[in-house]
Design an enzyme around this catalytic site. Sequence first.
Site, short mmCIF file in Angstrom:
data_model
loop_
_atom_site.label_atom_id
_atom_site.label_comp_id
_atom_site.label_asym_id
_atom_site.label_seq_id
_atom_site.Cartn_x
_atom_site.Cartn_y
_atom_site.Cartn_z
N ASN A 77 0.85 -1.19 0.00
CA ASN A 77 0.00 0.00 0.00
C ASN A 77 0.89 1.24 0.00
O ASN A 77 1.83 1.34 0.79
CB ASN A 77 -0.89 -0.02 1.25
CG ASN A 77 -2.04 0.97 1.18
OD1 ASN A 77 -1.87 2.11 0.75
ND2 ASN A 77 -3.20 0.52 1.61
N ASN A 153 -13.15 -3.72 0.83
CA ASN A 153 -14.16 -2.67 0.83
C ASN A 153 -14.66 -2.58 -0.59
O ASN A 153 -13.93 -2.16 -1.48
CB ASN A 153 -13.56 -1.32 1.24
CG ASN A 153 -13.15 -1.29 2.70
OD1 ASN A 153 -13.79 -1.90 3.55
ND2 ASN A 153 -12.08 -0.56 3.00
N HIS A 164 -11.37 -0.91 -9.58
CA HIS A 164 -10.67 -2.14 -9.96
C HIS A 164 -10.85 -3.18 -8.84
O HIS A 164 -10.67 -2.86 -7.68
CB HIS A 164 -9.19 -1.85 -10.19
CG HIS A 164 -8.49 -2.95 -10.90
ND1 HIS A 164 -8.31 -2.97 -12.27
CD2 HIS A 164 -7.94 -4.10 -10.45
CE1 HIS A 164 -7.68 -4.07 -12.62
NE2 HIS A 164 -7.45 -4.78 -11.52
N HIS A 166 -10.28 -5.43 -6.02
CA HIS A 166 -9.11 -5.62 -5.16
C HIS A 166 -9.51 -5.73 -3.70
O HIS A 166 -10.63 -5.41 -3.32
CB HIS A 166 -8.14 -4.44 -5.32
CG HIS A 166 -8.63 -3.16 -4.70
ND1 HIS A 166 -9.63 -2.39 -5.25
CD2 HIS A 166 -8.26 -2.52 -3.57
CE1 HIS A 166 -9.85 -1.32 -4.50
NE2 HIS A 166 -9.04 -1.38 -3.46
N HIS A 301 -16.85 -12.67 7.38
CA HIS A 301 -18.02 -11.82 7.64
C HIS A 301 -18.26 -10.94 6.43
O HIS A 301 -17.32 -10.29 5.95
CB HIS A 301 -17.76 -10.88 8.82
CG HIS A 301 -17.62 -11.55 10.14
ND1 HIS A 301 -18.69 -12.11 10.79
CD2 HIS A 301 -16.55 -11.74 10.95
CE1 HIS A 301 -18.28 -12.61 11.96
NE2 HIS A 301 -16.98 -12.41 12.07
N MET A 316 -26.07 3.22 10.57
CA MET A 316 -25.75 2.81 11.93
C MET A 316 -25.26 4.07 12.64
O MET A 316 -24.08 4.40 12.59
CB MET A 316 -24.65 1.74 11.94
CG MET A 316 -25.08 0.41 11.37
SD MET A 316 -26.24 -0.47 12.46
CE MET A 316 -26.45 -2.00 11.52
N TYR A 319 -28.49 5.95 17.82
CA TYR A 319 -28.78 4.91 18.79
C TYR A 319 -27.77 3.78 18.70
O TYR A 319 -27.30 3.26 19.71
CB TYR A 319 -30.21 4.36 18.59
CG TYR A 319 -30.63 3.48 19.75
CD1 TYR A 319 -31.00 4.04 20.97
CD2 TYR A 319 -30.63 2.09 19.64
CE1 TYR A 319 -31.36 3.24 22.05
CE2 TYR A 319 -30.99 1.28 20.71
CZ TYR A 319 -31.36 1.87 21.92
OH TYR A 319 -31.70 1.07 23.00
N GLU A 320 -27.40 3.43 17.48
CA GLU A 320 -26.47 2.32 17.27
C GLU A 320 -25.08 2.65 17.82
O GLU A 320 -24.42 1.79 18.41
CB GLU A 320 -26.39 1.99 15.78
CG GLU A 320 -27.66 1.37 15.19
CD GLU A 320 -28.76 2.38 14.86
OE1 GLU A 320 -28.56 3.59 15.09
OE2 GLU A 320 -29.82 1.95 14.39
O1 G1P Z 1 -35.44 7.11 13.45
P1 G1P Z 1 -34.86 7.77 12.25
O2 G1P Z 1 -34.35 9.16 12.53
O3 G1P Z 1 -35.77 7.74 11.10
O4 G1P Z 1 -33.59 6.86 11.84
C1 G1P Z 1 -32.24 7.15 12.04
O5 G1P Z 1 -31.84 6.93 13.39
C2 G1P Z 1 -31.98 5.60 13.87
C3 G1P Z 1 -31.42 5.53 15.27
O6 G1P Z 1 -30.04 5.85 15.32
C4 G1P Z 1 -31.29 4.58 12.95
O7 G1P Z 1 -31.63 3.29 13.35
C5 G1P Z 1 -31.71 4.78 11.49
O8 G1P Z 1 -30.97 3.92 10.67
C6 G1P Z 1 -31.48 6.23 11.11
O9 G1P Z 1 -31.87 6.46 9.77
O1 G1P Z 2 -7.03 2.30 2.30
P1 G1P Z 2 -8.18 2.84 1.54
O2 G1P Z 2 -8.87 1.84 0.68
O3 G1P Z 2 -7.82 4.07 0.78
O4 G1P Z 2 -9.23 3.31 2.64
C1 G1P Z 2 -10.42 2.68 3.01
O5 G1P Z 2 -10.19 1.55 3.84
C2 G1P Z 2 -9.54 1.81 5.09
C3 G1P Z 2 -9.49 0.52 5.88
O6 G1P Z 2 -10.76 0.01 6.17
C4 G1P Z 2 -10.27 2.91 5.87
O7 G1P Z 2 -9.50 3.27 6.99
C5 G1P Z 2 -10.52 4.15 5.02
O8 G1P Z 2 -11.31 5.08 5.75
C6 G1P Z 2 -11.23 3.72 3.74
O9 G1P Z 2 -11.48 4.83 2.92
#
Ligand code: G1P
Ligand code: G1P
Lengths: 349, 349
Positions: A77, A153, A164, A166, A301, A316, A319-320
């Site tokens: 990288n 990602n 591409h 990867h 995963h 997320m 609340y999450e």
């Molecule tokens: O309840 P809202 O504002 O429509 O929804 C938003 O907040 C919630 C709580 O953090 C999340 O679960 C939802 O994904 C987000 O879109």
């Molecule tokens: O290294 P990349 O592909 O440029 O970056 C991506 O993956 C990384 C690892 O999950 C993250 O930290 C970065 O925020 C994301 O943009």
Amino acid sequence: LTDMLTLPHQHLRYNPLRDSWVLVSAHRMKRPWAGQVERPPEEHIPRYDPNNPLCPGNKRANGEGNPDYDSTFVFENDFPALQPDAPDPGSEQDPLFQSKAARGVCKVMCFHPWSDVTLPLMKKEEVVKVIDKWAELVEELGTIYPWVQIFENKGAMMGCSNPHPHCQVWASNFLPNEPALSDRCQRAYYQKHGEPMLLQYAKREAEKKERVVVESSDWLAVVPYWATWPYQTLLLPRRHVLRMSDLTTEEREGLAAIMKRLLTKYDNLFEVSFPYSMGWHGAPTGPYLKEDNSHWQLHAHYYPPLLRSATVKKFMVGYEMLAQEQRDLTPEQAAEKLRNLPEEHYKTR
Amino acid sequence: LTDMLTLPHQHLRYNPLRDSWVLVSAHRMKRPWAGQVERPPEEHIPRYDPNNPLCPGNKRANGEGNPDYDSTFVFENDFPALQPDAPDPGSEQDPLFQSKAARGVCKVMCFHPWSDVTLPLMKKEEVVKVIDKWAELVEELGTIYPWVQIFENKGAMMGCSNPHPHCQVWASNFLPNEPALSDRCQRAYYQKHGEPMLLQYAKREAEKKERVVVESSDWLAVVPYWATWPYQTLLLPRRHVLRMSDLTTEEREGLAAIMKRLLTKYDNLFEVSFPYSMGWHGAPTGPYLKEDNSHWQLHAHYYPPLLRSATVKKFMVGYEMLAQEQRDLTPEQAAEKLRNLPEEHYKTR
Ligand SMILES: O=P(O)(O)O[C@H]1O[C@H](CO)[C@@H](O)[C@H](O)[C@H]1O
Ligand SMILES: O=P(O)(O)O[C@H]1O[C@H](CO)[C@@H](O)[C@H](O)[C@H]1O
């Protein structure tokens, strides 16, 4: 139990791999969505782009040229989060201001010389090459480093900045939070039940069927009982396997086949190249190679963000982040949807 | 230590509130960004929109009409993730398929009758009204529920689907993962050191100064030593306070003032209405009201996603989801940037 699972009423489910809970509120799918809509991924990616630093023969940011590769291609990288030779900033023991040195290496791995393919659209033999390379990297980097994180990602929505095909491989001199937690949970389960958690889990899911998405003689992909992302899946071998490098030739072929099937279903769900972050977890390496890791079971995963369509994802957020993960459809509903999708890719139909 | 902090070399830092580590790789800010660019938030929001269900006098999804409110306004979420009267799906004890009943209530709280203001642009007295209402809700819902989560998702980037200034309050019959973890960490620290962790932390940070963003006689906002989001902050009272409802009149006024200062700096950073998710954590309530919660200290977490500009955010994706959170600038760099910004809002300058 079956009754409860079909009920759309809120309940909590336990994630035994992370020792945490998820709030399942299936009735939330009824709410209308007036929020952010994502840009769908680009449809027309050129097979070869002279300005793309990942294409064969092109120059990268550091001035180095890529070989004219015709299969997988691995390189360091150019902007690594982990470096092997960075000066050691030392450790601080103050309980409120604790720090530790971090060293490692970050690699990028191209799956294919063409920019306009993705894993589900590649030939099975080509995917096997990717798996072989993963196994090789785990083996090679694992001689020194305790953790080798392979992750992909996919899609701009998941922070991917190059179309591409990867993935990345980050190896570190420490066991990161997530594998450390997973190690602790699997170990405790093994000590209590005398069998690896995920081996038992795969058996039970294969019997129950309701969360299975695709299966074969060697592999199983399920929407886990404790899934947090709407269409999250867990991909597992059926045999007790500690690490990617322990997979037999047949198991690698089986893995290529089931990955293609799973990812084709993902793409078919909203007829879009499905964004996700995915990664492999296997028994730790480096100094851990000498220890007993029987409690571990290799698994991948998949965390895809889309919820309602190709352009509406699950956020997320508040609340999450502050309280607990929450999902808007049951894992059984998600598994059923994926299971019922065709296994032929919408682009080649 | 000071040397290490100014070095851009990667290292790990410990988060004592979550018992986990973050990878700090400051040199990553050097990498160019060719990935997803966000839409900047809408600039011209009408003060009153006849179709916005959050405006005074308008009809909501369930047909109910809002009063002609002229300050804060609280109502039940029309699509709640938690309901008080949902049938109890019961519990399952199977170690791999564990579930529990979940009950609660979800409320929405408008901060102001106008859609075109945000907290930093509201008058101090108006923000005090918001704080008073928060305290009232914690008190009221806290008589029954063990956890009352106040949170604000601000900006479409953070899943907010309505530009009208508002937050949410979700109360549950269970202690969610995040506060449960925080409770455990604060308790262990208290048992070991005899003082609440965050009270000691606030004192140390006020002395060290390098991570302080804004402070007053009663309050302190810092980029915590263990921040994961680029411009994450932690807002703390200087006195030992368990819950929002324990704040004195002066402390509420001081909180309104420091919130306005902090959020003005946030908006000034990229001259944009700064998106974030924020929320309050205080000692648990309901059955916990009878217990000793001296290890707790009230605090708010601000988690803003922007990294480089008004349109380039930090993606917490592959490595972060599968392995460990990683940041691209040091908390000290972030604090310094915020600290040096003017306290007058760019829109009223
Ligand atoms: O309840 P809202 O504002 O429509 O929804 C938003 O907040 C919630 C709580 O953090 C999340 O679960 C939802 O994904 C987000 O879109
Ligand atoms: O290294 P990349 O592909 O440029 O970056 C991506 O993956 C990384 C690892 O999950 C993250 O930290 C970065 O925020 C994301 O943009």
